[in-house]
Design a protein around this motif. Structure first.
Motif: not given
Length: 817
Positions: A374-400
């Motif tokens: 929520k602090r740093t990665v959510r605003t990242s421009t790298d879609p793969y980085k955001r996807a790996v974080y959401c996959l491992v930490g189960r973040c932003e489950v509403a994001d497809s």
């Protein structure tokens, strides 16, 4: 001559008058009167007419009644003096003082009231029975219609290619109703049943998957591969459907679904790379990393703007990590992240994720990673980085994550990896940020639905989505609504039900898919299988039996086994009694039927089918079926009733009487030779009725001597010398109703035979004055027998029809005249 001249003169005057009127102005002169004058003229005419009519009436009455001694004037005065109103007013009520009359009147009133009440009750009971029968028939018809409908509550599209109603199956004239795909499935069902009957283990899903290789539709084979992968769970419990809401079964199914999607994607990457080896520049140590690196080289991932944290061997580190996870090689993803200096902080989280058994971080690590996202990665421009974080930490489950999950399988893999199914002892407290399996199911089935996935055009894709999310019942119900995929839907259900994974409805009469109060979808498995077999049950009853055996043990209507209900319906519709249930040979032995393979003792099933036939009024079929299950008492009870109703009818080929007589004679021969278990009284009535039919055969074929011989041997009527009427009346009292109903026709036929013989004895002698040779004695005997029959008919305690009595008296009178 004078009269003729006078008439001629009158005629000429009339013609002259007519001519004068015609030559006038053309119209008669009008008479002008007002309403009052017209009324007065009418009254005068009425008075004149009434006076003439009354006078004529008095004269006619005086002439008519005076000749009989009546005084018309005095009679008129008496009639005018009568006043009905005053006479009725003067009548005083008279109370009944006669005790006997009063009691007699009360008795009659009571009897009439009882008769009236009985009549009302009878009509009410008849009406109630009629409505109950209509309601039962409608329920059966409604069930058959619902079983034959394409959909379940959906709006039907009646096209030329869609067969909506199959309530009246078409005759195939020997052709099978199974196509190549259905025949392949039926072969595997037959192998399964044979293995089950022999006590062997058999995997239906495995054999269905192998058979689907030859199907022309590759998507069906892919769907069977998914089902096979899902159920490839060690030690699956027998009643697995009871654990469908438990993490103990949800987690293994989720894991199998992810492994299947990961394996398919790895094969996809391998095919893509090997198709373009020169451009992909595959090299180095064989493994997932080199395949993913070459795949990214084909897609030119390094040219995507906004990628962060550098590259590994010329490819973006987060893209490499994501596709390694997508292919299921988590160790390779960890090694890739470890080689990037800027990803040291995340490397610890990924290591914990890879080393966990359920691919889930601890509660504390997951909370910290979510805060970091929520602090740093959510605003990242790298879609793969955001996807790996959401996959491992189960973040932003509403994001497809549409940038990296462009296909449905990618989306499903990502969401299945984020689903939380925690056991009570896992240490993870439920959180509002978690994605549960029920939430994912509701999103896919209710929020997205068929329209979102374009299910009408690509139905197998929507089925795959439902199967991956463990919505087996909804997937089968959807697929069964498509004509070309109905057989696949049925066999998906058969395979899953064989493992106990389906949630079934409590009643086989419910809709195909039912949602209970807890929001759980349940499938009407029995209805699905039965509706499928209607396509070929008339042409392939043996194959239909194989499918009905899958329903054995399920409770159906009125507590009966569904297998028995289906077999009974199949037998009654196909009329293949001998093929399905077997038949009896003349020596009393039984030839087995197709159902003997599934049951050790078929007598109970045969008796149930016989009861169904009897309830439907198919008494001839019921007799054969009861005879097949050796219920001889029921056989003779029904057969006696049938024979009694047709015994006196004229014999004719292919008639009901002819069929019943042939059946009765065959049964009589077998019962005499092999014995029977029916009571002696029923057997006696049966053989008496056969003799009565023989009598009427002779009678209708004009074989008078044989007919009289048979009726005398029966000893039902007082035709033999030495037998009194009283003896025969006493014997008649002991007879059963089946024999009594034949009495009127027996009396008429016997009297007709006596009269015929009597007429034969009245033939004139060939020589004048020759003796009659004892014919007068024969006539006296015949008249005596006729008189005896009349006496018997009058004394017997049985209400004969009125025309029967009249005919008997008429024939007897002709013999005495």
């Amino acid at each position: 001559m004078a009269s003729e001249n006078g008439l001629n003169a009158l005629v000429q005057q009339a013609e002259q008058l007519t001519a004068d009127i015609t030559e006038a102005s053309g119209e008669l002169p009008h008479v002008h009167r007002n309403l009052y004058q017209i009324h007065e003229a009418g009254q005068r005419l009425l008075e004149k007419t009434a006076g003439v009519r009354d006078g004529k009436a008095d004269v006619k009455a005086a002439i008519l009644l005076g000749s009989r001694g009546f005084d018309v004037p005095k009679l008129s005065q008496k009639l005018e003096s009568l006043n009905a109103a005053k006479s009725l007013e003067a009548i005083e009520p008279v109370w009944e003082t006669d005790i006997e009359g009063f009691l007699s009147n009360e008795r009659e009133n009571t009897l009439l009231a009882a008769i009236e009440q009985s009549r009302k009750n009878t009509f009410a009971e008849a009406e109630r029975s009629q409505w109950l029968c209509c309601e039962r028939e409608w329920e059966e018809e409604k069930e058959m219609i619902l079983n034959s409908l394409v959909g379940t509550g959906q709006e039907l599209e009646l096209t030329r290619d869609s067969e909506v109603y199959r309530g009246s199956p078409l005759s195939m004239h020997g052709r099978s109703g199974l196509d190549a795909v259905a025949m392949a499935y039926a072969r595997e069902v037959f192998v399964r049943n044979e293995a089950k009957l022999q006590g062997l283990t058999h995997s239906l899903i495995t054999t269905f998957h192998q058979a689907s290789i030859a199907f022309p539709n590759k998507s069906v084979h892919d769907c069977w591969s998914l089902v096979k992968a899902l159920v490839d769970i060690p030690s699956l419990p027998p009643a697995a459907h009871t654990l469908r809401s438990s993490p103990s079964l949800q987690l293994p199914l989720l894991s199998q679904a992810r492994h299947h999607l990961e394996h398919r994607y790895l094969e996809y990457i391998r095919e893509s790379v090997h198709q373009s080896l020169a451009q992909a520049q595959l090299g180095g140590v064989p493994g997932t990393f080199q395949l993913v690196r070459s795949f990214l080289h084909l897609r030119q991932a390094s040219s995507i703007p906004g990628l962060e944290d550098g590259c590994v061997e010329g490819q973006p580190v987060w893209a490499l990590a994501f596709y390694c996870l997508r292919c299921g090689d988590r160790d390779c993803a960890l090694a890739t992240i470890s080689r990037a200096q800027s990803c040291v902080e995340f490397c610890g989280y990924l290591r914990e994720y890879v080393q966990s058994q359920d691919l889930r971080l601890s509660h504390s690590s997951e909370t910290r990673l979510r805060l970091l996202y929520k602090r740093t990665v959510r605003t990242s421009t790298d879609p793969y980085k955001r996807a790996v974080y959401c996959l491992v930490g189960r973040c932003e489950v509403a994001d497809s994550h549409p940038d990296v999950c462009s296909k449905t399988e990618d989306y499903m893999w990502f969401k299945l990896s984020q689903v939380s199914c925690e056991a009570p002892d896992s240490g993870h407290a439920p959180s509002v940020d978690d994605l549960t399996l029920s939430q994912l199911q509701a999103t896919l089935l209710e929020e997205f639905g068929e329209t979102y996935f374009n299910a009408s055009q690509v139905p197998m894709l929507y089925v795959t989505v439902l199967l991956l999310s463990q919505q087996f019942e909804a997937a089968i119900e959807f697929l069964s609504r498509i004509e070309h995929f109905q057989s696949h839907a049925v066999h998906f259900a058969i395979g899953l039900q064989e493992l106990g994974l389906l949630r079934l409805t409590e009643s086989p009469r419910s809709r195909l898919l039912v949602r209970d109060s807890g929001g759980v979808h349940r499938l009407n498995y029995a209805r699905l299988v039965i509706s499928y077999t209607r396509r070929f049950s008339q042409t392939d009853p043996r194959e239909a039996l194989q499918y009905f055996f899958l329903l054995k043990g399920m409770e159906g209507r009125d507590g009966h086994d569904v297998f028995s209900l289906c077999v009974a319906e199949l037998v009654m519709e196909s009329r293949e009694f001998a093929l399905i249930l077997g038949r009896l040979l003349p020596d009393g032995s039984r030839r087995p039927g197709a159902v003997d393979k599934f049951l050790r003792d078929t007598s109970e099933l045969t008796a149930f089918v016989a009861a169904q036939a009897e309830a439907q009024g198919l008494y001839e079929d019921a007799v054969r079926l009861y005879d097949l299950c050796k219920d001889h008492e029921k056989v003779l009870t029904l057969l006696n009733q049938l024979l009694s109703s047709v015994a006196s009818s004229p014999p004719s080929p292919q008639s009901q009487r002819d069929r019943l007589q042939q059946l009765a004679v065959a049964l009589a021969d077998r019962y005499k030779g092999c014995g029977h278990s029916a009571p002696h009284s029923l057997a006696h009535i049966f053989f008496v009725l056969l003799d009565i039919m023989t009598f009427f055969d002779h009678y209708h074929h004009k074989r008078e001597d044989q007919a009289l011989e048979v009726i005398q041997q029966l000893k039902l009527l007082p035709l033999v010398a030495g037998e009194t009427v009283e003896q025969k009346v006493a014997l008649f009292r002991t007879m059963e109703d089946e024999v009594r109903r034949c009495l009127p026709d027996l009396l008429l036929a016997s009297m007709s035979l006596l009269y015929s013989q009597y007429c034969g004895t009245n033939a004139p002698s060939s020589r004048p004055g020759q003796q009659d040779g004892g014919q007068e004695a024969v006539r006296r005997k015949l008249r005596r027998q006729a008189r005896t029959l009349i006496t018997f008919a009058g004394m017997v305690p049985y209400q004969l029809p009125g025309d029967t009595n009249a005919r008997l008296v008429q024939l007897e009178a002709l013999m005495t005249s």
